[in-house]
Design a protein around this motif. Sequence first.
Motif: not given
Length: 331
Positions: A226-230, A259-263, A317-318, A325-328
């Motif tokens: 594995s690499k990274g985290n989620s 990518e997942a959150l943007k979707i 948001k916080e 991570l992206p904030i809408p």
Amino acid sequence: METTNIINQIGNTPLIKLKQVSELTGCNIYGKAEYFNPGESVKDRAALYIVKEAFEKKKIERGGIIVEGTAGNTGIGLAVVCKEFGLNLKIVIPNTQSIEKKDTLKKLGAELIEVEAVPYSNPKNYIKQSKKIAEELSKKHKFGVVWGNQFDNIVNTKAHIETTANEIWSQTAGKVDGFTCAVGTGGTLAGVSIGLKNKNKDIKIALSDPMGSSLYSYVKHNKLESKGNSITEGIGTGRITKNFEKAIIDDAFQTDDVEALKIIYDLIEKQNIILGGSSGINIAGAVKLAKKLGKGKTIVTILCDDGRRYASKIFNKEFLKSKNLPIPKWL
């Protein structure tokens, strides 16, 4: 085993066309809207089959106890089902899971045992602790105690062969070209892959994996690395479960949280559909599968659960800022 209508509402969820990603790929991408289940997730299916099998095999009777280790959604599904069958429920859950899921479990009458989030290799892992609790309780309980064991109990796979796969086949009139979803227990991917390939062996099945999981590496290179985290909950793992062992997989894709959150945020704006992070991973996988198969294909994925179940994370948001991570713009 008489039940009221709520049990009969599990399954037969709608198939929703995802407009933006369909236009993007030139394919027809559909999501199986599992948040329409009574417990608002795909896990209701496995929960129902686990409990029904326990009764059929006379392992339990009314007044008995189901014990399960879960990241939340299977627990919520079990809480709905147990209430209908007159069973008590003990849930062992990692303390990292969303407050919304934990509150829902309590409201549905489950007893919650929160434990530290540690890897499966650790004896204090929530799954191993749930098994131990079930074994201890079974020594002294006259109505029966059953450990749900959703990860390695292959009735989980059976639930998706008999229900989810058949529904997808019927709802697409047999014109499905590809299916993809993420893996927690492995039951959904295994069951749908077996069920669909039994009908048409040419249907392509792909794993959609979050970062931090070892399954993408396992499918691609036969190594659990594995690499990274989620921040996604309930998906991604570092081991091969008895359910996942049965999955018939042609390909695998890996997606990061950005990518997942943007979707997810795009779906809220464009289609008024509010989903959790795992659905974002699934849809991203569907886009990758669609691009690989070419235009005009029909791809199906799983919309696992309602996004409001993760409001303290994906709509906070916080929290998003702390994880870069992206904030809408509407948050």
